[in-house]
Design an enzyme around this catalytic site. Sequence first.
Site, PDB file in Angstrom:
ATOM      1  N   ASP A   1      89.995  38.888  84.391  1.00 15.51           N
ATOM      2  CA  ASP A   1      89.587  38.804  85.790  1.00 15.51           C
ATOM      3  C   ASP A   1      88.203  38.206  85.780  1.00 15.51           C
ATOM      4  O   ASP A   1      87.222  38.905  85.639  1.00 15.51           O
ATOM      5  CB  ASP A   1      89.535  40.213  86.421  1.00 15.51           C
ATOM      6  N   GLY A   2      88.102  36.900  85.887  1.00 12.76           N
ATOM      7  CA  GLY A   2      86.798  36.231  85.899  1.00 12.76           C
ATOM      8  C   GLY A   2      85.929  36.829  86.956  1.00 12.76           C
ATOM      9  O   GLY A   2      84.899  37.394  86.671  1.00 12.76           O
ATOM     10  N   THR A   3      86.376  36.769  88.141  1.00 11.25           N
ATOM     11  CA  THR A   3      85.998  37.686  89.224  1.00 11.25           C
ATOM     12  C   THR A   3      84.665  37.546  89.900  1.00 11.25           C
ATOM     13  O   THR A   3      83.642  37.245  89.296  1.00 11.25           O
ATOM     14  CB  THR A   3      86.040  39.157  88.719  1.00 11.25           C
ATOM     15  N   THR A   4      84.801  37.887  91.186  1.00  8.51           N
ATOM     16  CA  THR A   4      83.612  38.317  91.913  1.00  8.51           C
ATOM     17  C   THR A   4      83.999  39.631  92.574  1.00  8.51           C
ATOM     18  O   THR A   4      84.946  39.667  93.353  1.00  8.51           O
ATOM     19  CB  THR A   4      83.250  37.303  93.016  1.00  8.51           C
TER      20      THR A   4
END
Lengths: 217, 288
Positions: free
Chosen positions: A12-15
């Site tokens: 989950d690279g994510t922000t």
Amino acid sequence: MESTDRFVPVRDGTTIMAVVYDGGVMLGADSRTTEGSLVYNRVSDKIEPIHKRIFCLRSGNSSHTQKIAQLCRLYVSQLGSELEQAPPVYSAAKIIQSFIYNYKSFLSAAMICAGWDPVKGPQIYTVPLGGTLVREKIATGGSGSAYMSGFVDTHFKEGMTRKECRDFMIQSISLAMFRDSSSGGIIRLVDITKDGVSREYISHDQLPLKQPLSLIH
Amino acid sequence: QMCIRDRYQRRVHGDQGFVIKMAGSGYDYDVSTLSPEGKIYQVEYAMKATENSSTILGMVCKDGVLLGTEKLIVSEMMVSGSDRRVYSVTKQIGMVITGLLPDGRCLIDRAKEESASFQKQYGIPITGKVLADRIAQFMHMNTIYLWARPYGCNIIIASLDEGTGPALHLIDPSGQCFGYFGCAAGKGRQIARNEIEKLGSKNLTCKECAFHLAKILHKCHEEMKEKKFELEMSWICPESGMVHQMLPKDIQKELEARAQETLEKEAMADVQSQIMKNINICLLYTSD
């Protein structure tokens, strides 16, 4: 190392982001899950329910964070039935911390645990990679959080209304998704108050930043 | 034609098994046997062990909770204070034991372990109700298996939680656990329970209630006036900083002195009213 070339973990690279406002706490996340440069899932849900009024946000290796959230749910439900009242958000965060801290050499997980309980009201606890546990009024995480830190530091204020908080979070996460290649898709929002939990998502065409800004006209 | 159980009794206990007909009449040899009336005699015998032991009592007050027990002084040569009955399990939970004291001490150790592991796992201090349930389950485990005997003690657990406030739980050897506003166990429990019921309606603070509990403990001891005894009391209230603490020695001495004075006055008042009654009766007869 050959093994890392062939096996690229799903991340989950994510922000992810959580903000306490006047009356509750709001959680927000993007929806991009990547496996290297492949977008594995463009509508993933990184906001996991732990209990009726406790949720957690996941960032890092998807399999690790999903497992930790599952185990946290198990222990918190046991605690809830033993106490016979709403379990404290702190306990859920403590359980997440115990996993991330004790298995830190095997795991790559950073999580934000947020919720409401009758004793302390709305709370947010961050558990980053090493396994610290910190209580905060606003928490950001994931690779995209770096790109929105300037905006967040400038525009965050305590005790916002629900509408202000929602607008603030949508704007921040859009900025992060705009610049971070591992974040994108839609914005998912979950709002937790004493009276209930509501979920929504902001689809792509409703995002504030739709067109790439061109520097040269 | 003997049933299997009778044959077992004859083989294991010989003819004695049939000659000595005790209350249990053969159904009381182990805790894993139920009698035809549906009783487990071993558990009842364990409760008898507590019925004849020191009185313990507890009371929930407006701002906290109190525990108390009377201890018979077994020997003049014993160091005072070494016979402990009231223990702190966590900062805000206290326990008092009566009955077989070594059994009680084992349970207190177990309670401390349970509290520590709960705190370690969940990050919050254990609540009184959860601890009482766990200890009750633990005591109950000893009433199911053949190789164990029940714990012969009654326990009162006093707690003060952030969320639920002051609470009191009484656990008996069968593993039954109930929450109370005021409870007592041991030899003087009948007297104590009557007095505590009267106190219940008054809505006292811990400081005021401590005096009344000291008085009740002295009253329970009246039958055995010749034997020396001392009190052990503790509280969780604003005076103790919301932490489970033994009553400070000076306060306890003062309360006991006042309690004895009051009891003597009440006894005198009783005697006086008896005398007045008798005088009135005499007057009735002497006036023509």
